[in-house]
Design a protein around this motif. Structure first.
Motif, PDB file in Angstrom:
ATOM      1  N   GLU A  46      11.903  36.974  48.606  1.00 52.44           N
ATOM      2  CA  GLU A  46      12.757  36.537  49.726  1.00 52.44           C
ATOM      3  C   GLU A  46      11.911  36.309  50.974  1.00 52.44           C
ATOM      4  O   GLU A  46      10.900  36.972  51.165  1.00 52.44           O
ATOM      5  N   HIS A  47      12.346  35.352  51.811  1.00 55.37           N
ATOM      6  CA  HIS A  47      11.565  34.952  52.987  1.00 55.37           C
ATOM      7  C   HIS A  47      12.507  34.721  54.173  1.00 55.37           C
ATOM      8  O   HIS A  47      13.638  34.285  53.991  1.00 55.37           O
ATOM      9  N   ASP A  48      12.007  34.958  55.388  1.00 59.33           N
ATOM     10  CA  ASP A  48      12.793  34.667  56.591  1.00 59.33           C
ATOM     11  C   ASP A  48      12.851  33.164  56.851  1.00 59.33           C
ATOM     12  O   ASP A  48      11.917  32.437  56.533  1.00 59.33           O
ATOM     13  N   LEU A  49      13.963  32.744  57.449  1.00 56.01           N
ATOM     14  CA  LEU A  49      14.119  31.342  57.850  1.00 56.01           C
ATOM     15  C   LEU A  49      13.748  31.183  59.321  1.00 56.01           C
ATOM     16  O   LEU A  49      13.663  32.168  60.067  1.00 56.01           O
ATOM     17  N   GLN A  50      13.588  29.932  59.724  1.00 51.18           N
ATOM     18  CA  GLN A  50      13.340  29.629  61.139  1.00 51.18           C
ATOM     19  C   GLN A  50      14.524  28.845  61.709  1.00 51.18           C
ATOM     20  O   GLN A  50      15.307  28.266  60.968  1.00 51.18           O
ATOM     21  N   GLY A  51      14.589  28.824  63.046  1.00 53.73           N
ATOM     22  CA  GLY A  51      15.652  28.070  63.708  1.00 53.73           C
ATOM     23  C   GLY A  51      16.925  28.886  63.807  1.00 53.73           C
ATOM     24  O   GLY A  51      16.897  30.116  63.856  1.00 53.73           O
ATOM     25  N   ASP A  52      18.075  28.193  63.785  1.00 50.90           N
ATOM     26  CA  ASP A  52      19.358  28.844  64.084  1.00 50.90           C
ATOM     27  C   ASP A  52      19.816  29.837  63.018  1.00 50.90           C
ATOM     28  O   ASP A  52      20.698  30.651  63.289  1.00 50.90           O
ATOM     29  N   LEU A  53      19.300  29.762  61.808  1.00 50.51           N
ATOM     30  CA  LEU A  53      19.765  30.697  60.776  1.00 50.51           C
ATOM     31  C   LEU A  53      18.938  31.983  60.732  1.00 50.51           C
ATOM     32  O   LEU A  53      19.244  32.889  59.966  1.00 50.51           O
ATOM     33  N   ALA A  54      17.884  32.066  61.540  1.00 52.64           N
ATOM     34  CA  ALA A  54      17.124  33.326  61.624  1.00 52.64           C
ATOM     35  C   ALA A  54      18.044  34.400  62.210  1.00 52.64           C
ATOM     36  O   ALA A  54      19.036  34.080  62.878  1.00 52.64           O
ATOM     37  N   PHE A  55      17.732  35.677  61.995  1.00 53.69           N
ATOM     38  CA  PHE A  55      18.592  36.761  62.488  1.00 53.69           C
ATOM     39  C   PHE A  55      18.890  36.613  63.978  1.00 53.69           C
ATOM     40  O   PHE A  55      17.994  36.346  64.773  1.00 53.69           O
ATOM     41  N   GLU A  56      20.174  36.767  64.337  1.00 51.80           N
ATOM     42  CA  GLU A  56      20.582  36.682  65.748  1.00 51.80           C
ATOM     43  C   GLU A  56      21.402  37.917  66.078  1.00 51.80           C
ATOM     44  O   GLU A  56      22.392  38.212  65.388  1.00 51.80           O
ATOM     45  N   GLU A  57      20.995  38.644  67.095  1.00 53.32           N
ATOM     46  CA  GLU A  57      21.672  39.863  67.548  1.00 53.32           C
ATOM     47  C   GLU A  57      23.159  39.584  67.779  1.00 53.32           C
ATOM     48  O   GLU A  57      23.504  38.599  68.438  1.00 53.32           O
ATOM     49  N   GLY A  58      24.024  40.425  67.224  1.00 49.34           N
ATOM     50  CA  GLY A  58      25.463  40.319  67.519  1.00 49.34           C
ATOM     51  C   GLY A  58      26.205  39.266  66.715  1.00 49.34           C
ATOM     52  O   GLY A  58      27.398  39.049  66.933  1.00 49.34           O
ATOM     53  N   VAL A  59      25.515  38.584  65.796  1.00 48.83           N
ATOM     54  CA  VAL A  59      26.159  37.500  65.032  1.00 48.83           C
ATOM     55  C   VAL A  59      26.019  37.776  63.536  1.00 48.83           C
ATOM     56  O   VAL A  59      24.969  38.210  63.073  1.00 48.83           O
ATOM     57  N   VAL A  60      27.112  37.532  62.796  1.00 46.80           N
ATOM     58  CA  VAL A  60      27.095  37.626  61.335  1.00 46.80           C
ATOM     59  C   VAL A  60      27.014  36.214  60.767  1.00 46.80           C
ATOM     60  O   VAL A  60      27.844  35.366  61.101  1.00 46.80           O
ATOM     61  N   TYR A 351      25.851  43.585  60.670  1.00 48.72           N
ATOM     62  CA  TYR A 351      25.258  42.251  60.828  1.00 48.72           C
ATOM     63  C   TYR A 351      24.441  41.838  59.612  1.00 48.72           C
ATOM     64  O   TYR A 351      23.591  42.596  59.145  1.00 48.72           O
ATOM     65  N   GLN A 352      24.702  40.635  59.151  1.00 47.58           N
ATOM     66  CA  GLN A 352      23.939  40.062  58.045  1.00 47.58           C
ATOM     67  C   GLN A 352      23.416  38.692  58.478  1.00 47.58           C
ATOM     68  O   GLN A 352      24.015  38.054  59.341  1.00 47.58           O
ATOM     69  N   PHE A 353      22.320  38.276  57.882  1.00 53.72           N
ATOM     70  CA  PHE A 353      21.739  36.973  58.230  1.00 53.72           C
ATOM     71  C   PHE A 353      21.223  36.294  56.965  1.00 53.72           C
ATOM     72  O   PHE A 353      21.036  36.929  55.925  1.00 53.72           O
ATOM     73  N   ILE A 354      21.036  34.987  57.094  1.00 52.79           N
ATOM     74  CA  ILE A 354      20.713  34.167  55.917  1.00 52.79           C
ATOM     75  C   ILE A 354      19.202  34.061  55.761  1.00 52.79           C
ATOM     76  O   ILE A 354      18.466  33.940  56.742  1.00 52.79           O
ATOM     77  N   ARG A 355      18.739  34.139  54.550  1.00 54.86           N
ATOM     78  CA  ARG A 355      17.313  34.034  54.240  1.00 54.86           C
ATOM     79  C   ARG A 355      17.136  33.040  53.088  1.00 54.86           C
ATOM     80  O   ARG A 355      18.095  32.546  52.518  1.00 54.86           O
ATOM     81  N   ARG A 356      15.889  32.819  52.766  1.00 56.35           N
ATOM     82  CA  ARG A 356      15.560  31.919  51.662  1.00 56.35           C
ATOM     83  C   ARG A 356      15.013  32.761  50.511  1.00 56.35           C
ATOM     84  O   ARG A 356      14.340  33.760  50.744  1.00 56.35           O
ATOM     85  N   PHE A 357      15.355  32.388  49.280  1.00 54.59           N
ATOM     86  CA  PHE A 357      14.699  33.036  48.142  1.00 54.59           C
ATOM     87  C   PHE A 357      13.875  31.997  47.398  1.00 54.59           C
ATOM     88  O   PHE A 357      14.118  30.799  47.490  1.00 54.59           O
ATOM     89  N   SER A 358      12.896  32.494  46.672  1.00 57.94           N
ATOM     90  CA  SER A 358      12.223  31.633  45.711  1.00 57.94           C
ATOM     91  C   SER A 358      12.114  32.443  44.426  1.00 57.94           C
ATOM     92  O   SER A 358      12.201  33.677  44.445  1.00 57.94           O
ATOM     93  N   ALA A 359      11.963  31.757  43.334  1.00 51.82           N
ATOM     94  CA  ALA A 359      11.845  32.465  42.055  1.00 51.82           C
ATOM     95  C   ALA A 359      10.843  31.721  41.208  1.00 51.82           C
ATOM     96  O   ALA A 359      10.757  30.501  41.252  1.00 51.82           O
ATOM     97  N   LYS A 360      10.059  32.494  40.489  1.00 49.52           N
ATOM     98  CA  LYS A 360       9.171  31.805  39.557  1.00 49.52           C
ATOM     99  C   LYS A 360       9.429  32.292  38.142  1.00 49.52           C
ATOM    100  O   LYS A 360       9.775  33.452  37.908  1.00 49.52           O
ATOM    101  N   HIS A 361       9.260  31.356  37.260  1.00 49.31           N
ATOM    102  CA  HIS A 361       9.413  31.618  35.840  1.00 49.31           C
ATOM    103  C   HIS A 361       8.274  32.544  35.391  1.00 49.31           C
ATOM    104  O   HIS A 361       7.142  32.375  35.824  1.00 49.31           O
ATOM    105  N   VAL A 362       8.590  33.533  34.579  1.00 51.28           N
ATOM    106  CA  VAL A 362       7.556  34.475  34.140  1.00 51.28           C
ATOM    107  C   VAL A 362       7.106  34.087  32.735  1.00 51.28           C
ATOM    108  O   VAL A 362       7.890  34.160  31.788  1.00 51.28           O
ATOM    109  N   SER A 363       5.862  33.659  32.600  1.00 48.51           N
ATOM    110  CA  SER A 363       5.412  33.275  31.259  1.00 48.51           C
ATOM    111  C   SER A 363       4.167  34.030  30.820  1.00 48.51           C
ATOM    112  O   SER A 363       3.824  34.040  29.648  1.00 48.51           O
ATOM    113  N   HIS A 364       3.441  34.652  31.764  1.00 50.90           N
ATOM    114  CA  HIS A 364       2.275  35.450  31.364  1.00 50.90           C
ATOM    115  C   HIS A 364       1.976  36.483  32.437  1.00 50.90           C
ATOM    116  O   HIS A 364       2.488  36.411  33.564  1.00 50.90           O
ATOM    117  N   HIS A 365       1.155  37.439  32.071  1.00 54.30           N
ATOM    118  CA  HIS A 365       0.761  38.495  33.003  1.00 54.30           C
ATOM    119  C   HIS A 365      -0.755  38.592  32.914  1.00 54.30           C
ATOM    120  O   HIS A 365      -1.295  39.083  31.928  1.00 54.30           O
TER     121      HIS A 365
END
Ligand code: AAL
Length: 373
Positions: A46-60, A351-365
């Motif tokens: 998971e990663h933080d977003l930039q701009g208006d969807l980044a965490f904002e005090e007092g806003v859900v 308070y909750q805020f929106i973030r970005r996720f990424s996922a990678k396919h697991v094929s080897h270690h």
């Protein structure tokens, strides 16, 4: 039960069995595994977003819809409210009982999926007395034949513990709106549970009723097999804890038209685990990411008919309330559409805020410098 005589040398070697005449209970189970390939596994970040969807005090800002690509940019819709929640102990007519109470549905756009600009409100709560006069929240978007459909949860005031939650719908000819609201909900809870007494307590019941007798939540509509499949989460009157989580189940309701009428499937519930609905088409069927609650939490499941789901993979963990990226071709591989999307995070109970996720396919270690075969 697997007999030692039925084991072939490859099985003995693959499972690393010391002595085929003394198989442990765990090895007997392993020998029944039907899937040994890794096509359905992912690991999330998971990663933080930039701009208006980044965490904002007092806003859900929470429960992002799917992301769609229109007019040269990504669009997302989400629940937005302001201020802390007071819970149910005070005056539920005046207070805000949950972070998703007193919400409207807002939308934002982005050219790169990282930096988002909030564009304004898309769907507001209804007039006093309407079925959606208290909160409209937890939405999902579908584009079909050039028209946009937003479905979402609705609550009518007062927001008591026992209040029912329904599903509403709005549609528009542009993702920028204006949105036209359905006059009535498109889905409601089953009406076959019976509360015990008049106390505002959801655990006191004479009869629980169907898995969705209290609330219908987390709607997501997919165009599938020339029909519209509305997947949803049900909450039951008299809900219990089971397998260390809430007793949450999923259902589906089907219609010939995006606006309904939707008829609940006689096969419901179609999952006895999970929380927020996260479904996508693949391989002629529907994939479902099951998170949070029930014995099958953290699994990826597939139903060849959109109804009868089997577990394809157990995964380590999954982001909450995923908004899938519908601009990715989900047919490319079972988990292609999980490569990135949106989720939400609890900064606090209020308070909750929106973030970005990424996922990678697991094929080897492999270690640094080590080559996989
Ligand atoms: C979410 C969803 C629904 C619930 C609440 C807001 O995770 O399941 O939307 O009502 O929590």
């Amino acid at each position: 039960m697997t007999k030692e005589s039925s084991l072939n040398p490859e099985q003995i070697d693959y499972f690393g069995i010391t002595n085929p005449s003394t198989l442990s209970a765990a090895t007997k189970r392993a020998l029944k595994w039907t899937r040994l390939e890794n096509d359905w596994y992912v690991q999330f970040e998971e990663h933080d977003l930039q701009g208006d969807l980044a965490f904002e005090e007092g806003v859900v800002r929470r429960d992002p819809s799917a992301i769609i690509w229109e007019n040269g940019k990504y669009y997302v819709w989400y629940s937005k409210s302001v201020g802390p929640s007071q819970g149910f102990a005070g005056d539920v007519e005046q207070d805000k009982v949950w972070p998703w109470d007193r919400c409207d549905i807002w939308f934002a756009t982005s050219e790169d999926g990282w930096h988002w600009e909030e564009q304004g409100v898309a769907v507001t709560r209804g007039e006093k007395g309407a079925y959606d006069d208290r909160s409209v929240f937890t939405c999902e978007i579908m584009k079909h034949n050039g028209r946009f459909y937003l479905c979402y949860q609705t609550v009518q005031s007062p927001y008591t513990v026992r209040v029912q939650n329904q599903i509403g719908m709005s549609w528009a000819d542009s993702p920028d709106g204006p949105w036209v609201k359905s006059a009535e909900p498109i889905l409601s809870p089953a009406q076959n549970g019976i509360w015990r007494g008049d106390e505002d307590n959801r655990f006191l019941v004479e009869r629980r009723g169907d898995f969705d007798s209290h609330k219908v939540h987390d709607p997501c509509i997919l165009h599938y097999r020339d029909k519209f499949y509305l997947y949803y989460k049900g909450e039951q009157m008299g809900e219990e804890i089971n397998f260390g989580g809430r007793m949450i189940r999923h259902g589906v309701a089907i219609s010939d038209h995006p606006l309904g009428p939707y008829e609940k499937s006689s096969f419901n519930p179609i999952s006895n685990s999970g929380h927020e609905v996260c479904v996508w088409p693949f391989g002629g069927g529907i994939v479902s990411l099951i998170t949070t609650d029930g014995p099958e939490r953290n699994t990826i499941q597939w139903a060849p008919d959109g109804i009868n789901f089997e577990i394809m993979a157990h995964i380590r963990s999954a982001p909450h309330a995923i908004g899938l990226n519908r601009s990715i071709d989900s047919h490319k591989s079972p988990v292609a559409c999980l490569s990135w999307g949106l989720t939400h995070k609890y900064y606090s109970d209020d308070y909750q805020f929106i973030r970005r996720f990424s996922a990678k396919h697991v094929s080897h270690h492999t270690a640094k410098g080590e080559t996989a075969v």
